[in-house]
Design an enzyme around this catalytic site. Structure first.
Site, mmCIF file in Angstrom:
data_model
loop_
_atom_site.group_PDB
_atom_site.id
_atom_site.type_symbol
_atom_site.label_atom_id
_atom_site.label_comp_id
_atom_site.label_asym_id
_atom_site.label_seq_id
_atom_site.Cartn_x
_atom_site.Cartn_y
_atom_site.Cartn_z
ATOM 1 N N ASP A 14 0.918 -1.030 -0.053
ATOM 2 C CA ASP A 14 0.084 0.058 0.066
ATOM 3 C C ASP A 14 0.953 1.263 -0.023
ATOM 4 O OD1 ASP A 14 -2.206 1.848 0.532
ATOM 5 O OD2 ASP A 14 -3.129 0.318 1.483
ATOM 6 N N HIS A 208 -8.664 -2.861 7.547
ATOM 7 C CA HIS A 208 -7.561 -2.222 6.844
ATOM 8 C C HIS A 208 -8.125 -0.552 6.827
ATOM 9 C CE1 HIS A 208 -4.667 -1.786 3.395
ATOM 10 N NE2 HIS A 208 -5.191 -0.563 3.105
ATOM 11 N N CYS A 241 -4.416 4.905 -2.260
ATOM 12 C CA CYS A 241 -4.838 4.133 -3.492
ATOM 13 C C CYS A 241 -4.460 5.063 -4.677
ATOM 14 C CB CYS A 241 -6.091 3.778 -3.429
ATOM 15 S SG CYS A 241 -6.861 2.995 -5.122
ATOM 16 N N ASN A 250 -2.042 4.903 5.070
ATOM 17 C CA ASN A 250 -2.733 3.757 5.965
ATOM 18 C C ASN A 250 -2.237 4.303 7.597
ATOM 19 O OD1 ASN A 250 -1.805 2.332 3.713
ATOM 20 N ND2 ASN A 250 -3.139 0.784 4.617
HETATM 21 N N1 COA Z 1 0.240 -8.977 -13.687
HETATM 22 C C1 COA Z 1 1.047 -8.713 -14.881
HETATM 23 N N2 COA Z 1 0.616 -8.573 -16.160
HETATM 24 C C2 COA Z 1 -1.000 -8.290 -16.004
HETATM 25 C C3 COA Z 1 -1.591 -8.584 -15.086
HETATM 26 C C4 COA Z 1 -1.256 -9.108 -13.858
HETATM 27 N N3 COA Z 1 -1.838 -8.974 -12.705
HETATM 28 N N4 COA Z 1 -3.039 -8.511 -15.345
HETATM 29 C C5 COA Z 1 -3.075 -8.198 -16.890
HETATM 30 N N5 COA Z 1 -1.842 -8.176 -17.302
HETATM 31 C C6 COA Z 1 -1.575 -7.670 -18.679
HETATM 32 C C7 COA Z 1 -1.879 -8.572 -19.507
HETATM 33 O O1 COA Z 1 -1.389 -9.651 -19.911
HETATM 34 C C8 COA Z 1 -2.086 -7.533 -20.910
HETATM 35 O O2 COA Z 1 -0.916 -7.489 -21.320
HETATM 36 P P1 COA Z 1 -0.443 -7.219 -22.833
HETATM 37 O O3 COA Z 1 -0.741 -5.913 -23.052
HETATM 38 O O4 COA Z 1 0.965 -7.382 -22.929
HETATM 39 O O5 COA Z 1 -1.452 -8.285 -23.678
HETATM 40 C C9 COA Z 1 -2.200 -6.032 -20.032
HETATM 41 O O6 COA Z 1 -1.840 -6.575 -18.935
HETATM 42 C C10 COA Z 1 -3.851 -5.761 -19.959
HETATM 43 O O7 COA Z 1 -4.340 -6.803 -19.425
HETATM 44 P P2 COA Z 1 -5.871 -6.725 -19.139
HETATM 45 O O8 COA Z 1 -6.622 -8.100 -18.480
HETATM 46 O O9 COA Z 1 -6.705 -5.950 -20.273
HETATM 47 O O10 COA Z 1 -6.055 -5.546 -18.056
HETATM 48 P P3 COA Z 1 -6.656 -4.161 -17.798
HETATM 49 O O11 COA Z 1 -5.566 -3.242 -18.729
HETATM 50 O O12 COA Z 1 -7.986 -4.358 -18.039
HETATM 51 O O13 COA Z 1 -6.087 -3.941 -16.232
HETATM 52 C C11 COA Z 1 -5.949 -4.499 -14.288
HETATM 53 C C12 COA Z 1 -6.755 -4.579 -15.225
HETATM 54 C C13 COA Z 1 -6.532 -5.314 -13.025
HETATM 55 C C14 COA Z 1 -4.660 -5.481 -14.544
HETATM 56 C C15 COA Z 1 -5.370 -3.429 -13.717
HETATM 57 O O14 COA Z 1 -6.383 -2.596 -13.588
HETATM 58 C C16 COA Z 1 -4.648 -3.301 -12.426
HETATM 59 O O15 COA Z 1 -3.569 -3.940 -12.187
HETATM 60 N N6 COA Z 1 -5.401 -2.612 -11.253
HETATM 61 C C17 COA Z 1 -4.681 -2.605 -9.931
HETATM 62 C C18 COA Z 1 -4.653 -1.514 -9.495
HETATM 63 C C19 COA Z 1 -3.959 -1.376 -8.080
HETATM 64 O O16 COA Z 1 -3.188 -1.856 -7.916
HETATM 65 N N7 COA Z 1 -4.710 -0.556 -7.338
HETATM 66 C C20 COA Z 1 -4.296 -0.423 -5.899
HETATM 67 C C21 COA Z 1 -4.596 -1.531 -4.849
HETATM 68 S S1 COA Z 1 -6.220 -1.761 -4.686
HETATM 69 ZN ZN ZN Z 2 -5.188 0.718 1.516
#
Ligand code: COA
Ligand code: ZN
Length: 319
Positions: A14, A208, A241, A250
């Site tokens: 975080d 949390h 976030c 946090n």
């Molecule tokens: N780890 C590594 N690569 C990942 C992945 C993961 N967990 N999830 C998706 N990818 C890659 C895919 O393989 C794809 O790669 P490419 O472009 O080379 O083909 C690319 O990322 C896009 O994948 P997609 O499934 O379309 O993801 P998205 O663009 O819709 O994003 C998340 C969705 C969930 C992956 C993204 O929004 C995210 O990681 N959010 C987390 C945010 C966060 O950490 N917030 C704070 C904590 S609460």
């Molecule tokens: Zn948090």
């Protein structure tokens, strides 16, 4: 008997997700080691998110691998989707924390899908773990923005409870209730957590809290009253976030441990060692904002750890 409370360090996840500069992998590993040496029993060491989106966590596998070798430390990591869960399992983790938001708008910004779609993702993660014969991996599920959202505003407790029920039904091994943007107050926490604990039964529930509006530790007290015995906290109060407007840190680990130990709960954690680590982390992350009252004011002269006291526990009279 002194009661035990678990404080899980989440600064490496975080905290670092809000830090622009990428911290060296070796320093992250040193951070984990020194938390364990201070008595911290659980750590969220990293996040299996796309490195393109959050370069800070490009070394997730390396950090997880190193943290898993530290004796006495339960290492977990955040995963936002199935791909993240598969990467975490491949890295050897035995505890994974999936996250979705009760606020649909926050979920859309955070993980680019609706809350319902994230629930389906969680069902897929459970199925993939089970099909892969990896029931030894515990799947925790966290509900973010559980007390309100800086985009949507109010979040109905009934919605949070329905999501918790759906996660438990899907097979969640543990539940985390998160106040992502620091909107919660103690009355709200007490009421919601009583209901969540009743739903969760024997499955562990963690709170949390973020201290954005100064109520973080008051909310810890309210959750204790409700029966919660596990909390996330971040060294030096780092955190927030990146996909929630106006989110800040946090609750501070040192202050949270001080609160709990002062009230007679045994955390197993040595605050002095945390403070020494924190001083080093401050030099590793120049320009970041660090919170924390104990770091500023020091421990009271008469302070002693709950486990070392002969006198009866204090919290029985308070809670
Ligand atoms: N780890 C590594 N690569 C990942 C992945 C993961 N967990 N999830 C998706 N990818 C890659 C895919 O393989 C794809 O790669 P490419 O472009 O080379 O083909 C690319 O990322 C896009 O994948 P997609 O499934 O379309 O993801 P998205 O663009 O819709 O994003 C998340 C969705 C969930 C992956 C993204 O929004 C995210 O990681 N959010 C987390 C945010 C966060 O950490 N917030 C704070 C904590 S609460
Ligand atoms: Zn948090």
């Amino acid at each position: 008997m002194t009661e035990t409370v678990t404080v899980r360090e989440v600064g490496l996840r975080d905290g670092l997700q809000m830090v622009g500069a990428v911290l060296d992998t070796d320093r992250k590993i040193e951070w984990c080691r020194r938390e364990a040496a201070a008595g911290v029993a659980a750590i969220e060491a990293t996040s299996f998110v796309p490195p393109k989106l959050l370069p800070q966590f490009a070394d997730a596998g390396l950090v997880a691998h190193a943290a898993l070798r530290i004796e006495g430390l339960e290492t977990s990591a955040l995963v936002p989707n199935l791909k993240g869960a598969q990467r975490a399992i491949d890295a050897g983790l035995r505890k994974i924390d999936f996250v979705l938001s009760a606020s649909n708008e926050h979920n859309l910004r955070n993980v680019r899908r609706t809350t319902d779609a994230s629930l389906d993702d969680f069902r897929q993660i459970v199925a993939s773990r089970n099909d892969g014969g990896r029931r030894d991996v515990a799947l925790g599920a966290g509900v973010a923005t559980a007390f309100g959202c800086t985009i949507e505003g109010r979040v109905a407790p009934a919605r949070v409870l329905a999501i918790v029920e759906a996660l438990l039904e899907a097979g969640a091994d543990a539940i985390t209730i998160a106040d992502t943007v620091g909107y919660a107050n103690p009355a709200q926490v007490r009421a919601l957590l009583r209901d969540v604990l009743a739903l969760a039964g024997s499955r562990p529930v963690t709170c949390h809290f973020h201290d954005t509006r100064g109520l973080g530790l008051a909310n810890v007290c309210a959750a204790l009253e409700a029966g919660v015995r596990a909390f996330d906290a971040s060294l030096a109060g780092l955190g927030g976030c990146p996909f929630a407007p106006h989110a800040t840190g946090n609750i501070d680990t040192e202050d949270c441990v001080f609160l709990l130990e002062s009230m007679g709960f045994d955390t197993g954690i040595d605050i002095e060692q945390l403070l020494a680590l924190r001083r080093d982390v401050e030099t590793w992350l120049p320009g970041e904002a660090f919170a924390g009252a104990i770091a500023r004011a020091g421990l009271p002269k008469h302070f002693s750890r709950a486990a070392s006291r002969v006198s009866p526990v204090f919290h029985e009279g308070i809670l």
